[in-house]
Scaffold this motif. Structure first.
Motif, PDB file in Angstrom:
ATOM      1  N   UNK A  39       0.837  -1.207   0.000  1.00 14.24           N
ATOM      2  CA  UNK A  39       0.000   0.000   0.000  1.00 14.24           C
ATOM      3  C   UNK A  39       0.873   1.258   0.000  1.00 14.24           C
ATOM      4  N   UNK A  40       0.512   2.218  -0.871  1.00 14.59           N
ATOM      5  CA  UNK A  40       1.270   3.464  -0.905  1.00 14.59           C
ATOM      6  C   UNK A  40       0.491   4.587  -0.240  1.00 14.59           C
ATOM      7  N   UNK A  41       1.143   5.241   0.699  1.00 18.52           N
ATOM      8  CA  UNK A  41       0.463   6.330   1.402  1.00 18.52           C
ATOM      9  C   UNK A  41       1.257   7.625   1.220  1.00 18.52           C
ATOM     10  N   UNK A  42       0.512   8.739   1.101  1.00 16.96           N
ATOM     11  CA  UNK A  42       1.182  10.045   0.983  1.00 16.96           C
ATOM     12  C   UNK A  42       1.212  10.797   2.304  1.00 16.96           C
ATOM     13  N   UNK A  43       0.242  10.497   3.182  1.00 15.85           N
ATOM     14  CA  UNK A  43       0.065  11.332   4.371  1.00 15.85           C
ATOM     15  C   UNK A  43       0.361  10.622   5.683  1.00 15.85           C
ATOM     16  N   UNK A  44       0.605   9.323   5.604  1.00 14.28           N
ATOM     17  CA  UNK A  44       0.921   8.590   6.833  1.00 14.28           C
ATOM     18  C   UNK A  44       2.127   7.682   6.587  1.00 14.28           C
ATOM     19  N   UNK A  45       2.792   7.341   7.682  1.00 18.70           N
ATOM     20  CA  UNK A  45       3.887   6.368   7.629  1.00 18.70           C
ATOM     21  C   UNK A  45       3.449   5.171   8.462  1.00 18.70           C
ATOM     22  N   UNK A  46       3.761   3.965   7.968  1.00 19.09           N
ATOM     23  CA  UNK A  46       3.407   2.768   8.738  1.00 19.09           C
ATOM     24  C   UNK A  46       4.666   1.949   8.974  1.00 19.09           C
ATOM     25  N   UNK A  47       4.807   1.490  10.211  1.00 18.27           N
ATOM     26  CA  UNK A  47       5.931   0.605  10.530  1.00 18.27           C
ATOM     27  C   UNK A  47       5.414  -0.477  11.462  1.00 18.27           C
ATOM     28  N   UNK A  48       6.052  -1.632  11.414  1.00 14.12           N
ATOM     29  CA  UNK A  48       5.680  -2.638  12.423  1.00 14.12           C
ATOM     30  C   UNK A  48       6.925  -3.358  12.894  1.00 14.12           C
ATOM     31  N   UNK A  49       6.936  -3.642  14.192  1.00 19.13           N
ATOM     32  CA  UNK A  49       8.090  -4.276  14.811  1.00 19.13           C
ATOM     33  C   UNK A  49       7.633  -4.983  16.083  1.00 19.13           C
ATOM     34  N   UNK A  50       8.060  -6.222  16.238  1.00 19.32           N
ATOM     35  CA  UNK A  50       7.757  -6.984  17.469  1.00 19.32           C
ATOM     36  C   UNK A  50       6.285  -6.959  17.858  1.00 19.32           C
ATOM     37  N   UNK A  51       5.415  -7.094  16.859  1.00 14.62           N
ATOM     38  CA  UNK A  51       3.979  -7.197  17.147  1.00 14.62           C
ATOM     39  C   UNK A  51       3.276  -5.868  17.353  1.00 14.62           C
ATOM     40  N   UNK A  52       4.013  -4.759  17.243  1.00 10.47           N
ATOM     41  CA  UNK A  52       3.403  -3.427  17.415  1.00 10.47           C
ATOM     42  C   UNK A  52       3.378  -2.720  16.053  1.00 10.47           C
ATOM     43  N   UNK A  53       2.207  -2.285  15.662  1.00  6.51           N
ATOM     44  CA  UNK A  53       2.082  -1.499  14.426  1.00  6.51           C
ATOM     45  C   UNK A  53       2.052  -0.032  14.792  1.00  6.51           C
ATOM     46  N   UNK A  54       2.804   0.776  14.053  1.00  7.24           N
ATOM     47  CA  UNK A  54       2.801   2.221  14.355  1.00  7.24           C
ATOM     48  C   UNK A  54       2.397   3.011  13.124  1.00  7.24           C
ATOM     49  N   UNK A  55       1.414   3.875  13.300  1.00  2.37           N
ATOM     50  CA  UNK A  55       1.013   4.778  12.223  1.00  2.37           C
ATOM     51  C   UNK A  55       1.372   6.191  12.652  1.00  2.37           C
ATOM     52  N   UNK A  56       2.123   6.877  11.796  1.00  2.00           N
ATOM     53  CA  UNK A  56       2.526   8.260  12.078  1.00  2.00           C
ATOM     54  C   UNK A  56       1.879   9.167  11.040  1.00  2.00           C
ATOM     55  N   UNK A  57       1.092  10.105  11.513  1.00  2.00           N
ATOM     56  CA  UNK A  57       0.465  11.060  10.584  1.00  2.00           C
ATOM     57  C   UNK A  57       1.546  12.045  10.165  1.00  2.00           C
ATOM     58  N   UNK A  58       1.710  12.162   8.863  1.00  2.00           N
ATOM     59  CA  UNK A  58       2.930  12.793   8.351  1.00  2.00           C
ATOM     60  C   UNK A  58       2.643  13.993   7.448  1.00  2.00           C
ATOM     61  N   UNK A  59       2.041  15.040   8.048  1.00  2.00           N
ATOM     62  CA  UNK A  59       1.870  16.317   7.336  1.00  2.00           C
ATOM     63  C   UNK A  59       2.374  17.417   8.264  1.00  2.00           C
TER      64      UNK A  59
END
Ligand code: COA
Length: 260
Positions: free
Chosen positions: A1-21
């Motif tokens: 999935x390509x996003x322009x306004x958010x960043x997604x990362x996942x590590x050790x069972x935790x998903x992180x969404x960063x709103x990026x504007x």
């Protein structure tokens, strides 16, 4: 999935969404709301992900509100539609996810930003965070659930004051009134949030999902929360996690939950 306004990362069972504007203090335009929905849905559907964290890019803002430039010229119908679509696509969606969602509030959480944090299951604030629902200063009211969730969290009188004054409160005031669960120095916000996520992840994901549903039932029109609890309590007895949890206790070992 390509996003322009958010960043997604996942590590050790935790998903992180960063709103990026960050240049717009992470204001929620319609595109960002849709991306947040899609990103959350993909993390929620990933069985490896046990907890989701939402935060904002930069040190200044979590989210400084709905994007005012997008709705400044809306009609009555467009205004209602904006609120309805946003509530369905993002705010109610988060509240009803069976994966726990924690807001790591790293700065301004205003208007739609505070509404986003309030739709999450848990809120942690950095010590510089400022929160408020300034909508009436713009001639409008909160439209993404703020008039409902703020009284649920802080009580009707405090919510009325915050909404009517359009003022901001500090992280400490938010902590005192129950709006956020913890306040930590900004540099420690993500580590602290992840450590809380790790404590949650030790437990049964199936049971956590059913607990979320039953807690929410108390705030849902036409649903009896006690009935929801009885039904979900019963359902747990048919899960692999229940067998594992009780067996592990009796065998004096740590449970290894599979989430089934
Ligand atoms: N919608 C659209 N753009 C926004 C925004 C919002 N809710 N909040 C901030 N921005 C934009 C500003 O327009 C500015 O963009 P520009 O540089 O292109 O002019 C940029 O983000 C930086 O904001 P700025 O106001 O310059 O920062 P500040 O430090 O002086 O003030 C705030 C910070 C949060 C006090 C101020 O941005 C603010 O009041 N924002 C609106 C809050 C609000 O009413 N939210 C509810 C909306 S319903």
């Amino acid at each position: 999935m390509n996003f322009e306004n958010i960043l997604i990362a996942s590590e050790n069972g935790i998903g992180q969404i960063t709103i990026n504007r960050p240049s717009k203090l992470n204001a929620l335009n319609v595109a960002t709301i849709k991306e947040l929905h899609d990103g959350l849905e993909s993390l929620n559907n990933n069985p490896e992900i046990k907890v989701i964290i939402i935060t904002g890019e930069g040190e200044k803002a979590f989210v400084a509100g709905a994007d005012i430039s997008e709705f400044a010229h809306f009609t009555v119908d467009q205004g209602a539609q904006l609120a309805q679509q946003g509530q369905e696509l993002l705010f109610n969606f988060i509240e009803n996810l069976n994966t726990p969602v924690i807001a790591a509030v790293n700065g301004f959480a205003l208007g739609g930003g505070l509404e986003l944090a309030m739709a999450c299951h848990i809120r942690i604030a950095s010590d510089n965070a400022k929160m408020g629902l300034p909508e009436v200063s713009l001639g409008v009211i909160p439209g993404y659930g703020g008039t409902q969730r703020l009284p649920q969290l802080v009580g009707k009188g405090r919510a009325m004051e915050m909404i009517m004054t359009a003022g901001m409160i500090t992280a400490e005031e938010a902590y005192r009134t129950g709006l956020v669960n913890h306040v930590v120095p900004q540099a420690e916000l993500l580590d602290f949030t992840k450590s809380l996520a790790q404590r949650i992840m030790k437990n049964s994901p199936v049971a956590i999902g059913k607990a979320i549903e039953s807690v929410n039932a108390n705030f849902t029109d036409g649903v009896n929360g006690f009935d929801s609890e009885i039904i979900n309590f019963g359902k747990c007895f048919g899960t692999g996690d229940f067998i594992e949890g009780t067996t592990a206790f009796l065998e004096k070992r740590k449970a290894d939950f599979k989430g089934n």
